[in-house]
Design a protein around this motif. Structure first.
Motif, PDB file in Angstrom:
ATOM      1  N   LYS A  84       0.840  -1.210   0.000  1.00 55.38           N
ATOM      2  CA  LYS A  84       0.000   0.000   0.000  1.00 55.38           C
ATOM      3  C   LYS A  84       0.873   1.258   0.000  1.00 55.38           C
ATOM      4  CE  LYS A  84      -3.781  -2.200   2.572  1.00 55.38           C
ATOM      5  NZ  LYS A  84      -4.504  -2.567   1.361  1.00 55.38           N
ATOM      6  N   GLN A  87       2.261   1.687  -3.525  1.00 55.63           N
ATOM      7  CA  GLN A  87       1.234   2.192  -4.432  1.00 55.63           C
ATOM      8  C   GLN A  87       0.951   3.668  -4.177  1.00 55.63           C
ATOM      9  OE1 GLN A  87      -1.768  -0.736  -3.558  1.00 55.63           O
ATOM     10  NE2 GLN A  87      -1.169  -2.057  -5.255  1.00 55.63           N
ATOM     11  N   ILE A  90       3.728   5.622  -5.790  1.00 62.16           N
ATOM     12  CA  ILE A  90       3.570   5.675  -7.249  1.00 62.16           C
ATOM     13  C   ILE A  90       2.524   6.716  -7.627  1.00 62.16           C
ATOM     14  CG2 ILE A  90       2.806   4.363  -9.275  1.00 62.16           C
ATOM     15  CD1 ILE A  90       4.012   1.865  -7.889  1.00 62.16           C
ATOM     16  N   ARG A  91       1.419   6.757  -6.888  1.00 58.27           N
ATOM     17  CA  ARG A  91       0.391   7.765  -7.175  1.00 58.27           C
ATOM     18  C   ARG A  91       0.928   9.173  -6.913  1.00 58.27           C
ATOM     19  NH1 ARG A  91      -2.831   3.843  -4.701  1.00 58.27           N
ATOM     20  NH2 ARG A  91      -2.872   4.973  -2.711  1.00 58.27           N
ATOM     21  N   HIS A  94       3.163  10.242  -9.727  1.00 53.37           N
ATOM     22  CA  HIS A  94       2.608   9.926 -11.048  1.00 53.37           C
ATOM     23  C   HIS A  94       3.071  10.917 -12.121  1.00 53.37           C
ATOM     24  CE1 HIS A  94      -0.477   8.307 -13.842  1.00 53.37           C
ATOM     25  NE2 HIS A  94      -0.525   9.558 -14.272  1.00 53.37           N
ATOM     26  N   ASN A 119       1.144  -2.753 -10.520  1.00 51.41           N
ATOM     27  CA  ASN A 119       1.337  -1.478  -9.802  1.00 51.41           C
ATOM     28  C   ASN A 119       1.593  -0.267 -10.685  1.00 51.41           C
ATOM     29  OD1 ASN A 119       1.073  -2.539  -7.090  1.00 51.41           O
ATOM     30  ND2 ASN A 119       3.088  -3.466  -7.363  1.00 51.41           N
ATOM     31  N   ASN A 150      -5.614  -1.324  -7.357  1.00 54.65           N
ATOM     32  CA  ASN A 150      -4.406  -0.695  -7.914  1.00 54.65           C
ATOM     33  C   ASN A 150      -3.237  -1.649  -8.108  1.00 54.65           C
ATOM     34  OD1 ASN A 150      -5.746   1.883  -7.652  1.00 54.65           O
ATOM     35  ND2 ASN A 150      -5.190   1.852  -5.485  1.00 54.65           N
ATOM     36  N   PHE A 151      -3.515  -2.942  -8.261  1.00 59.59           N
ATOM     37  CA  PHE A 151      -2.412  -3.879  -8.467  1.00 59.59           C
ATOM     38  C   PHE A 151      -2.257  -4.182  -9.950  1.00 59.59           C
ATOM     39  CE2 PHE A 151      -0.141  -8.004  -7.951  1.00 59.59           C
ATOM     40  CZ  PHE A 151       0.921  -7.550  -7.186  1.00 59.59           C
ATOM     41  N   GLU A 154      -6.750  -1.669 -13.177  1.00 59.06           N
ATOM     42  CA  GLU A 154      -7.194  -0.354 -12.701  1.00 59.06           C
ATOM     43  C   GLU A 154      -8.327   0.140 -13.588  1.00 59.06           C
ATOM     44  OE1 GLU A 154      -4.901   2.437 -10.843  1.00 59.06           O
ATOM     45  OE2 GLU A 154      -2.986   1.426 -11.094  1.00 59.06           O
TER      46      GLU A 154
END
Length: 393
Positions: A84, A87, A90-91, A94, A119, A150-151, A154
């Motif tokens: 988590k 992720q 990464i967001r 972005h 991911n 979100n794996f 999406e």
């Protein structure tokens, strides 16, 4: 259906866990074997996002190495929470990641991008769409099912999804993916060696390797880095004939060779000939990784795996799949492995029969799916819509 030659097809992978790179190599080989006239390029995403090796220079190792060492040592508790965090990072990053990837796509100009990693698919897909509109983006799940959110899958992305189980297809539909963008295959991508193994004289080969030709034999495998769990398994199965594959973990191999046992055992380091050693075994013991499970079942081996809080979150469904398909046993801990082996050997014919009924042809199916997607991208828009039904499986 085939497309114009000289097309560039990029297969995106990374080395965390090894299965993503193995799937990319299996797909590259399958494309070549089917004679598709494409220039296939293997793209390590870590090298694209960190071209100057900044992480390695700072820490002395690649980020994938950190993950792989944790797998080898069994330090997997808490990875669900760390996932988590990853992720979220990464967001948060972005926009910066998208700019890097846009520049990469503009330099390399692929005609098709195939992701074999989780991911990062939102940023991969959106950066490709903004840099090269109309170039198809395909995600090939290398897990039997998604681990939402979100794996792998999406919602809201203009992507094709290649799903290796009915569960993954159901998840794609639940996420709102269009039917013509969901492509079902009969399993996971595995190397052609697991389809091409020639018959062998098992008794003679076992004797040559100083194994008893008549004893039930387990092949113990925990991926390319091995696992310290193999030591506990070997101790509890001192009366069971074992083939133990340690991968690149030389220290583990030395420890296993030094371990006393009352039954013959064969300890191997890294080998590219896993299929042949599976032919010498009667059943498989390991973690519920999608690649090793699929390889074992393809070779007709029932599987014995564990599912507990140390199991990688994305691999937990695989244990349920083992039960659903009847191809093996699932324990809560390898402390129970001796009792599970007794049950396995008592019902070996039933488990082997279930494994023998499985028909995984994904490595032959995926190139045809990609060929259809490329051909559809070449069509005028109206024709593409009409042809979509023929491409969906």
């Amino acid at each position: 259906m085939s497309v114009a030659p000289d097309r560039s097809v990029d297969l995106v992978y990374f080395n965390a866990g090894g299965g993503h790179r193995a799937s990319a190599l299996a797909l590259e080989s399958a494309i070549r074997r089917q004679g598709l006239p494409w220039k296939v390029r293997l793209i390590n995403l870590r090298e694209v996002l960190d071209p100057r090796d900044s992480f390695r220079k700072l820490t002395g190792m690649d980020p994938e190495d950190v993950y792989n060492k944790r797998l080898a040592r069994g330090w997997t508790l808490g990875l669900a929470q760390e996932l988590k965090l990853l992720q979220g990072m990464i967001r948060w990053g972005h926009a910066a990641l998208a700019r890097q990837l846009q520049q990469h796509w503009l330099r390399s100009e692929p005609d098709l991008v195939v992701s074999l990693i989780p991911n990062f698919n939102r940023v991969l897909c959106e950066s490709l769409a903004s840099a090269l509109p109309g170039v198809p983006f395909v995600t090939v799940l290398t897990d039997l099912a998604d681990h939402p959110p979100n794996f792998w899958i999406e919602p809201g992305l203009d992507q094709h999804l290649v799903c290796g189980s009915a569960k993954a297809v159901q998840q794609a539909r639940a996420a709102g993916c269009a039917e013509d963008r969901i492509h079902a295959t009969s399993g996971m991508l595995i190397r052609s060696a697991f389809y091409e193994a020639q018959p062998i004289d098992r008794a003679a080969e076992r004797r040559r390797l100083k194994l008893d030709p008549d004893r039930p034999t387990a092949l113990v495998l925990f991926g390319g880095q091995g696992s310290k769990a193999m030591l506990g398994i070997a101790k509890r199965l001192a009366d069971t004939q074992l083939i133990l594959v340690c991968g690149h973990n030389d220290a583990l191999a030395r420890a296993l060779r030094a371990l006393p046992s009352r039954a013959p055992k064969l300890v191997l380091g890294f080998t590219s000939d896993v299929a042949r050693y599976m032919q010498l075994a009667d059943f498989f013991i390991g973690k519920p990784g999608p690649g090793s499970l699929s390889e074992a079942v393809q070779m007709g081996l029932p599987v014995l795996v564990v599912r507990n809080r140390w199991t990688l979150p994305q691999e937990r469904y695989n244990a349920q799949w083992v039960r659903e398909q009847g191809v093996g046993l699932v324990c809560s801990s390898f402390v129970e492995v001796d009792r599970a082996v007794n049950e396995m050997t008592r019902h070996l014919d039933r488990f082997r029969s279930a494994a023998g009924r499985m028909r995984n042809r994904a490595v032959f199916e995926v190139p045809a799916i990609l060929d259809g997607i490329l051909a559809r991208a070449d069509m005028p828009q109206g024709e593409a819509v009409q042809g979509a039904v023929g491409i969906h499986r």
